[in-house]
Design an enzyme around this catalytic site. Structure first.
Site, PDB file in Angstrom:
ATOM      1  N   CYS A   1       1.086  -0.951  -0.069  1.00 50.05           N
ATOM      2  CA  CYS A   1       0.338   0.249   0.009  1.00 50.05           C
ATOM      3  C   CYS A   1       0.704   1.350   0.426  1.00 50.05           C
ATOM      4  CB  CYS A   1      -0.893  -0.060   1.260  1.00 50.05           C
ATOM      5  SG  CYS A   1      -1.521   1.317   1.683  1.00 50.05           S
ATOM      6  N   GLU A   2       0.704   1.858  -1.143  1.00 48.20           N
ATOM      7  CA  GLU A   2       1.848   3.461  -0.918  1.00 48.20           C
ATOM      8  C   GLU A   2       1.170   4.288   0.100  1.00 48.20           C
ATOM      9  OE1 GLU A   2      -0.553   5.959  -4.514  1.00 48.20           O
ATOM     10  OE2 GLU A   2       0.673   4.617  -5.234  1.00 48.20           O
ATOM     11  N   HIS A   3       0.134   4.564   0.473  1.00 40.97           N
ATOM     12  CA  HIS A   3      -0.227   5.273   1.783  1.00 40.97           C
ATOM     13  C   HIS A   3       0.827   4.404   3.778  1.00 40.97           C
ATOM     14  CE1 HIS A   3      -4.077   5.604  -1.030  1.00 40.97           C
ATOM     15  NE2 HIS A   3      -2.680   6.470  -1.346  1.00 40.97           N
ATOM     16  N   HIS A   4       0.501   3.440   3.453  1.00 38.82           N
ATOM     17  CA  HIS A   4       0.871   3.158   5.186  1.00 38.82           C
ATOM     18  C   HIS A   4       2.132   2.569   4.712  1.00 38.82           C
ATOM     19  CE1 HIS A   4      -3.398   4.048   5.079  1.00 38.82           C
ATOM     20  NE2 HIS A   4      -2.878   5.103   6.506  1.00 38.82           N
TER      21      HIS A   4
ATOM     22  N   GLN B   1      -4.959  -0.597  -5.288  1.00 42.51           N
ATOM     23  CA  GLN B   1      -5.645  -2.102  -5.546  1.00 42.51           C
ATOM     24  C   GLN B   1      -5.590  -1.312  -7.198  1.00 42.51           C
ATOM     25  OE1 GLN B   1      -7.550  -4.745  -3.570  1.00 42.51           O
ATOM     26  NE2 GLN B   1      -8.682  -5.344  -5.047  1.00 42.51           N
TER      27      GLN B   1
ATOM     28  N   HIS C   1      -5.883  -5.798   2.925  1.00 41.97           N
ATOM     29  CA  HIS C   1      -5.604  -4.779   3.037  1.00 41.97           C
ATOM     30  C   HIS C   1      -4.617  -4.642   4.185  1.00 41.97           C
ATOM     31  CE1 HIS C   1      -5.755  -2.081  -1.366  1.00 41.97           C
ATOM     32  NE2 HIS C   1      -6.515  -3.302  -0.819  1.00 41.97           N
TER      33      HIS C   1
ATOM     34  N   CYS D   1      -3.446  -2.280   6.237  1.00 43.79           N
ATOM     35  CA  CYS D   1      -3.580  -0.965   6.558  1.00 43.79           C
ATOM     36  C   CYS D   1      -5.314  -1.282   7.065  1.00 43.79           C
ATOM     37  CB  CYS D   1      -2.533  -0.249   5.636  1.00 43.79           C
ATOM     38  SG  CYS D   1      -4.238  -0.575   3.908  1.00 43.79           S
TER      39      CYS D   1
END
Length: 207
Positions: free
Chosen positions: A96-99, A137, A165, A167
């Site tokens: 996940c590019e956010h977390h 995704q 996910h 996250c």
């Protein structure tokens, strides 16, 4: 984005060597950064069991971000096969590019052949190529469909991803077992109701 080196001759099948692009890596700097990160979070790295953790973490993330090279093998559709080709339950893991936490799931990838058909194992390789990078995704689903459309010129492409996910399940909402489903359709699999229905019926059966 990936770079490709063409290795195509008059022989059949045609082959295209696919080398996914990777930026320059400095593993020593990565290990030092991980050590600083953990120390800043109050983790004592002086014990025997944690002393080598920064290096292991750096290598683990490097592995998660490194797709393998492969030869894209494409064959003439000599039999004029025009029905759905579907590879189900292709396992993948991405970040996940956010977390920076993994999301793990399966891909269902199908296409309606045009003049060419692909070696079916290469569909799994394409999934891996787009999974081994910081991702969402939704974007990954679209990238797989677009890449196959560009390189195969099929009559239709369909991709469905189902993933958990971490996250979402380990933090935040803390909803263990929750899955996210995304899809991307092009060509006849988007526009033709019969083909679209067949694709989704088969992909639902793979759950």
């Amino acid at each position: 984005m990936q770079t490709t080196e063409l290795i195509e001759t008059a022989a059949v099948p045609s082959r295209q060597h696919v080398t996914p692009h990777a930026g320059r890596r400095d593993m020593s700097a990565a290990e030092a950064a991980v050590a600083s990160f953990l120390a800043a979070l109050g983790v004592d790295l002086s014990g025997a069991t944690l002393r080598d953790t920064p290096g292991r973490m750096a290598r683990a993330y490097a592995e998660l971000l490194t797709p393998r090279e492969f030869d894209l093998t494409v064959f003439p559709n000599d039999e004029d096969y025009d029905e759905l080709v579907l590879v189900q339950s292709i396992g993948f893991r991405s970040l996940c590019e956010h977390h920076g936490l993994p999301f793990i799931g399966t891909a269902q990838v199908g296409y309606l052949p045009g003049d060419r058909i692909i070696g079916i194992s290469k569909l799994a390789r394409v999934v891996e190529m787009f999974a081994c990078r910081p991702q969402t995704q939704e974007r990954m689903t679209r990238q797989i469909a677009d890449w196959l459309g560009e390189h195969l010129c099929p009559k239709g492409v369909g991709v469905v991803l189902r993933a958990e996910h971490l996250c979402m399940t380990l933090r935040g909402a803390q909803a263990p077992g929750a899955t996210t489903v995304t899809s991307a359709l092009d060509g006849l699999l988007l526009k033709d109701p019969r083909a679209r229905s067949e694709f989704f019926t088969l992909t639902q059966a793979a759950r």
